[in-house]
Design an enzyme around this catalytic site. Structure first.
Site, short mmCIF file in Angstrom:
data_model
loop_
_atom_site.label_atom_id
_atom_site.label_comp_id
_atom_site.label_asym_id
_atom_site.label_seq_id
_atom_site.Cartn_x
_atom_site.Cartn_y
_atom_site.Cartn_z
N GLU A 86 37.82 33.52 52.43
CA GLU A 86 37.55 34.82 51.68
C GLU A 86 36.01 35.16 51.68
O GLU A 86 35.38 34.34 50.73
CB GLU A 86 38.41 34.90 50.41
CG GLU A 86 38.20 36.04 49.55
CD GLU A 86 38.61 36.15 48.20
OE1 GLU A 86 39.20 35.09 47.79
OE2 GLU A 86 38.34 37.15 47.50
N ASP A 129 39.81 32.89 46.07
CA ASP A 129 39.61 32.59 44.96
C ASP A 129 40.76 32.59 44.10
O ASP A 129 41.95 33.14 44.62
CB ASP A 129 38.55 33.73 44.40
CG ASP A 129 37.03 33.53 44.73
OD1 ASP A 129 36.72 32.39 44.77
OD2 ASP A 129 36.57 34.51 44.94
N ASP A 171 41.71 34.41 41.80
CA ASP A 171 42.04 35.44 40.89
C ASP A 171 43.05 36.48 41.70
O ASP A 171 43.54 36.19 42.83
CB ASP A 171 40.67 36.19 40.68
CG ASP A 171 39.85 36.37 42.07
OD1 ASP A 171 40.45 36.73 42.87
OD2 ASP A 171 38.69 36.53 41.80
N ASP A 187 42.51 39.19 43.47
CA ASP A 187 41.93 39.42 44.63
C ASP A 187 42.48 38.43 45.81
O ASP A 187 42.94 38.58 46.82
CB ASP A 187 40.66 39.82 44.75
CG ASP A 187 40.56 41.48 44.22
OD1 ASP A 187 41.44 42.11 44.33
OD2 ASP A 187 39.18 41.54 44.31
#
Ligand code: TSJ
Length: 641
Positions: free
Chosen positions: A430, A503, A505, A507
């Site tokens: 990402e 990540d 998180d 997103d």
């Protein structure tokens, strides 16, 4: 000693030898002695109560997890028969609880439509329990018997009191034996919730109440008068249905019952779940094949008769007619044959035609009686068909240009040097900055890096042909080397491991779900054969002395710090922000180095679950989203997929 007593002793010894065999090899009877096997005990007992309900004699079943992980299951049925069994000379109840495989023979007429995975029943649960008590309310009396240490009766069946005339039922209470279930004897509320809810969806009108009386008391009650219709409604809750009415068909032939409920939504992934006797036939089988064949046949016939497709047009394929279809198939069979690797594939050949006829005839009538819905369905299938043909063309284009020149890598893929796929990996990373660190920190011989810019296109929402014109997706397809659709060839896969690195998180989770959706649609076999992984970047770094410890989550961090504090060790706690902020060495050390990293293999079931979870999270409806986030607050930054 009288003959009778001698005989009794013999059979008693025989009985206990049977139960001893279960204790010696519990795995043969309940699969495992882990958490799954522990819960299996509950299913075995619940199945008996469900049978009583399906026979029409009981409305309510209670399942209680009591303090100390004791399970109590009650029904308000007729109460188990309390007489003496001629063969064993014991009471029927003692026979059922102490003779292996007695359940079927002593269970009365009528076929059992539930039946556990191995159909072994009450005696196995008794054998694997520290103690078990059965109470029967019948004929204004309360009967009771207790067993200890793996099924030894403490006394014969006794009347211990009286009850009102209209009070009947059976209660079984037991404590799993920790000597057998050494891993855990703690029941998982969610596991019981999911399975009991599923049983109620599959048996309309059946009520099951679930109670947890351990620390955090809670309870739930399941009853679905609409049965599998409500099941389909629930599955499509966070989707946009194509039509309001849910198609529902049922029929019976030669004692085999079939029920099907289905509804199309505006997505592309089919969600078809089949069951036989309340057991999820995960690998499908003749009931599922029969219904699928009929679906394709009926829609093609309808479309041809209505002149929507011409005689010389291509027919709609099975894939075309299943796009966005949510369907539950429930078969009840007196003698099911389960086959396949996990014994979850229905093998009875007679079911294929019965299922095809019942569903085919009913669905044909439904389309004729609902021309508006029929039109929507056929149009959707036609769009799927056109997209399939367009995608084929696009694919052929991709294939030609890519094989020749690799132009579509567009400089983005940083490949590894090794060409032998079995030792190669590709990281889908990402963001450009994490991609940069990954390129510097990688083992360039075996690790390829493909940095992804932001969010990739959601292939669940986009048409196939559009998906294939998307640069990011074309790069992925080209990099994998397998081609897609009919040209797909797993032997051409250029990497043994495909590792998604996002990540920790929301997103990152979203990008991962989008990638998984892409894989599910285009490269299902790659997932099925276990080539897809998620990298697990650490959330914290704890430094003490010369040691650097990376931990994956808060629980692990708290545990580690508690240990350091016990020893009065000084430490520094750092929260790892994002992949993009790690330098190449850190990234290599924590997430990429094959000797230190932790990879999670991703399965098809993971994808289906993640897709459902994310639909909830991203859904327009505020209520389910709020509830989902509350329920999963712990995982909010690390969706468990
Ligand atoms: F098997 C068991 F002990 F595990 C168990 C059985 C556990 C639980 C919670 C319930 C039951 C059970 C059995 N509930 N209801 C019944 N019913 C019968 O066994 C029964 C009752 C009457 C007649 C009859 O013909 O009169 C026949 C049967 C099979």
């Amino acid at each position: 000693m009288s003959n009778k007593e001698t005989h009794y002793t013999d059979s008693d010894i025989q009985v206990l030898e049977g139960l001893e065999a279960v204790r010696k090899r519990p795995g043969m009877y309940i699969g495992t002695t882990g958490e799954k096997g522990l819960h299996h005990l509950v299913w075995e007992i619940v199945d008996n109560a469900v049978d009583e309900a399906l026979a029409g004699f009981c409305d309510d079943i209670e399942v209680i997890i009591d303090k100390g992980n004791i399970i109590e299951i009650r029904d308000d049925g007729r109460g188990m028969p309390t007489g003496i069994n001629e063969k064993t000379g014991l009471s029927t109840i003692e026979t059922i609880f102490t003779v292996l495989h007695a359940g079927g023979k002593f269970g009365g007429e009528g076929y059992k439509v539930s039946g556990g995975l191995h159909g072994v029943g009450a005696s196995v649960v008794n054998a694997l329990s520290e103690w078990l008590e059965v109470t029967v309310y019948r004929d204004q009396k309360i009967y009771f018997q207790r067993f200890e240490n793996g099924g030894h009766p403490t006394d014969s069946l006794k009347v211990i009191g009286e009850c009102e005339e209209n009070r009947t039922g059976t209660t079984v209470r037991f404590k799993a034996d920790p000597d057998i279930f050494q891993e855990t004897t703690v029941y998982n509320y969610d596991t019981l919730y999911k399975r009991l809810q599923e049983i109620c969806y599959l048996n309309k009108g059946l009520r099951i109440n679930l109670y947890d009386k351990r620390e955090d008391e809670k309870s739930d009650s399941f009853i679905y008068n609409g049965g599998i219709i409500e099941y389909v409604q629930m599955l499509n809750k966070n989707k946009t249905p194509l039509h309001e009415d849910i198609v529902y068909l049922e029929g019976e032939s030669d004692g085999i019952q079939l029920e099907v409920a289905c509804q199309y939504n505006d997505g592309y992934i089919p969600a078809i779940y089949s069951y036989t006797n309340n057991i999820n036939t995960y690998e499908g089988g003749t009931h599922e094949d029969g219904v699928k064949t009929a679906l394709t046949r009926v829609i093609n016939n309808y479309a041809k008769n209505a002149k929507i497709i011409k005689d010389n047009d291509n027919s709609l394929t099975g894939d075309d007619v299943r796009e966005g279809l949510t369907m539950i198939i429930s078969c009840k069979h007196p003698d099911p044959q389960f086959e396949g690797q996990t014994k979850t594939k229905l093998g009875n050949i007679e079911v294929r035609k019965i299922a095809s006829d019942i569903f085919g005839n009913g669905f044909e009538r439904f389309l004729l009686e609902h021309p508006d819905i029929a039109r929507l369905i056929v149009d959707k299938c036609m769009t799927a068909s056109r997209a399939r043909i367009a995608a084929k063309k696009a694919r052929e284009m991709t294939r030609k240009s890519d094989l020749d020149t690799h132009v579509n890598f567009g400089g983005k893929l940083v490949d590894c040097q090794e060409k032998d796929p079995t030792t190669c990996e590709i990281f889908l990373v990402e963001g450009d900055s994490a991609g940069g660190s990954a390129i510097k920190g990688r083992d360039s011989m075996h690790q390829a890096i493909l940095p992804l810019k932001g969010k990739i296109l959601n292939v669940e929402k986009a048409r196939l042909d559009k998906a294939l014109s998307n640069d990011e997706i074309r790069t992925i397809i080209t990099a994998f080397g397998t081609g897609i659709g009919q040209e797909f060839d797993i032997d051409k896969l250029r990497y043994d491991k495909i590792i998604i690195m996002t990540d920790a998180d929301v997103d990152g989770d979203h990008i991962r779900v989008l990638l998984l959706t892409l894989f599910y649609r285009f490269f299902r076999q790659i997932v099925e054969q276990g080539h897809v992984y998620a990298a697990t970047p650490p959330l914290y770094c704890i430094k003490h002395g010369k040691t650097i410890k990376y931990v994956l989550d808060d629980d692990e961090k708290d545990a580690y710090i508690a240990k350091l504090q016990e020893k009065n060790t000084n430490y520094v706690l750092l929260r790892m922000k994002g992949l993009g902020e790690m330098d190449p060495e850190e990234l290599n050390e924590t997430t990429m180095d094959i000797n230190k990293r932790i990879l999670r293999r991703i399965t098809v079931e993971d994808i289906i679950e993640a897709d459902a979870a994310f639909n909830k999270l991203m859904g327009e409806e505020v209520e389910p989203r709020r509830k989902f986030i509350e329920d999963n607050a712990r995982y909010a930054t690390n969706l468990d997929i």
